[in-house]
Design a protein around this motif. Sequence first.
Motif, mmCIF file in Angstrom:
data_model
loop_
_atom_site.group_PDB
_atom_site.id
_atom_site.type_symbol
_atom_site.label_atom_id
_atom_site.label_comp_id
_atom_site.label_asym_id
_atom_site.label_seq_id
_atom_site.Cartn_x
_atom_site.Cartn_y
_atom_site.Cartn_z
ATOM 1 N N ASN A 7 -4.977 61.542 -11.289
ATOM 2 C CA ASN A 7 -5.617 60.937 -10.122
ATOM 3 C C ASN A 7 -5.732 59.430 -10.311
ATOM 4 O OD1 ASN A 7 -6.209 63.385 -8.557
ATOM 5 N ND2 ASN A 7 -7.471 63.912 -10.330
ATOM 6 N N ILE A 8 -4.998 58.694 -9.479
ATOM 7 C CA ILE A 8 -4.867 57.245 -9.615
ATOM 8 C C ILE A 8 -5.768 56.560 -8.583
ATOM 9 C CG2 ILE A 8 -3.250 55.297 -9.522
ATOM 10 C CD1 ILE A 8 -1.005 57.528 -9.876
ATOM 11 N N VAL A 9 -6.562 55.593 -9.029
ATOM 12 C CA VAL A 9 -7.459 54.864 -8.132
ATOM 13 C C VAL A 9 -6.657 53.916 -7.245
ATOM 14 C CG1 VAL A 9 -9.250 53.078 -8.032
ATOM 15 C CG2 VAL A 9 -9.459 54.992 -9.661
ATOM 16 N N ARG A 10 -6.965 53.949 -5.944
ATOM 17 C CA ARG A 10 -6.464 52.934 -5.020
ATOM 18 C C ARG A 10 -7.671 52.254 -4.372
ATOM 19 N NH1 ARG A 10 -2.227 54.808 -0.675
ATOM 20 N NH2 ARG A 10 -3.952 56.127 0.021
ATOM 21 N N ASN A 11 -7.852 50.965 -4.678
ATOM 22 C CA ASN A 11 -8.908 50.183 -4.048
ATOM 23 C C ASN A 11 -8.397 49.615 -2.726
ATOM 24 O OD1 ASN A 11 -9.895 49.088 -7.297
ATOM 25 N ND2 ASN A 11 -11.037 50.494 -6.013
ATOM 26 N N ALA A 12 -9.304 49.001 -1.968
ATOM 27 C CA ALA A 12 -8.997 48.631 -0.583
ATOM 28 C C ALA A 12 -8.360 47.252 -0.462
ATOM 29 C CB ALA A 12 -10.272 48.705 0.255
ATOM 30 N N TRP A 13 -7.351 46.971 -1.302
ATOM 31 C CA TRP A 13 -6.581 45.742 -1.105
ATOM 32 C C TRP A 13 -5.110 46.014 -1.431
ATOM 33 C CZ3 TRP A 13 -10.582 45.891 -4.768
ATOM 34 C CH2 TRP A 13 -10.204 45.868 -6.119
ATOM 35 N N THR A 14 -4.244 45.144 -0.939
ATOM 36 C CA THR A 14 -2.808 45.430 -0.935
ATOM 37 C C THR A 14 -2.223 45.612 -2.327
ATOM 38 O OG1 THR A 14 -2.633 44.095 1.067
ATOM 39 C CG2 THR A 14 -0.582 44.643 -0.050
#
Length: 285
Positions: A7-14
């Motif tokens: 499970n890979i974290v995706r934060n809210a920026w490009t």
Amino acid sequence: LSGDTINIVRNAWTASAVEAEIMKQLIESQLCTPAEIVDIDENSMFAGMADGSVDFVTENWPSGIVADEQAFIDDGSVVNMGELGAVGQIGWFVPDYVVAEHPELATWEGFQDPELAKLFATAETGDKGRFLGTDPSYSQLDEPIIANLGLPLQVVFSGSEAATVAELDSAVSQKKPIVMYWWTPTAAAGKYHLVQVKLPEYTAGCADDLTTVACDYPADPLIKLASAKLQAKNAKVWAMVQKVTITNDQQLELLPKVEIEQQEASKVAADWIAANEAVWSTWFS
């Protein structure tokens, strides 16, 4: 594909979105392990890594780590996996025409003048200038900086990176004054000819106390973080995360494709992987 899903974290920026796609595609293609991308904000991801519900994030900005997040690193449940290779810089930015017309606005002192600050006013801010914040979940010190410097500005949050860019695009097309929280490396900084406003120089510790912070943001060598549980869950992914490096130049090659050309992050990642085996193959050696 086999084994436990990573499970890979995706934060809210490009940049986070593109990097998460690169990691997912490589973990699946090179390690034959299923991977999922998890949308989670900076604050929640520390608890998620600590309990193992998410496994790692490629891009963390150290200046934004607050005391309760640092506690997870200190107790060993979240592990610093080393520097990513890119150096970020958060700050206050204006388009170059703002400084061309009003050179004093190149530094924070210019914003002390209520008449100059008023150039940035909106119906919402009245006599005060609007300072455009971004996604409220991001690490931002602008409200206390403005208060502690005594500036006639009011922070208004756009809500997201995309909303800020839309505001910026509109302002630049009309040559309207705008001052905003932004960061480099980003495609927008070049596209819109953004100039960083000089705040009082950052010195060690100057941003630690919100009641007194009155300095610039520090330069941020970005770091990777992982759940301590990842090493036992998948030693190969753990080893890969330690070796991953992405530089400012590489980010600036990727980001315009999403931010300006409006390509999907998954496609940008796939194209980059296809063209850069010499780079990513070292992450698996």
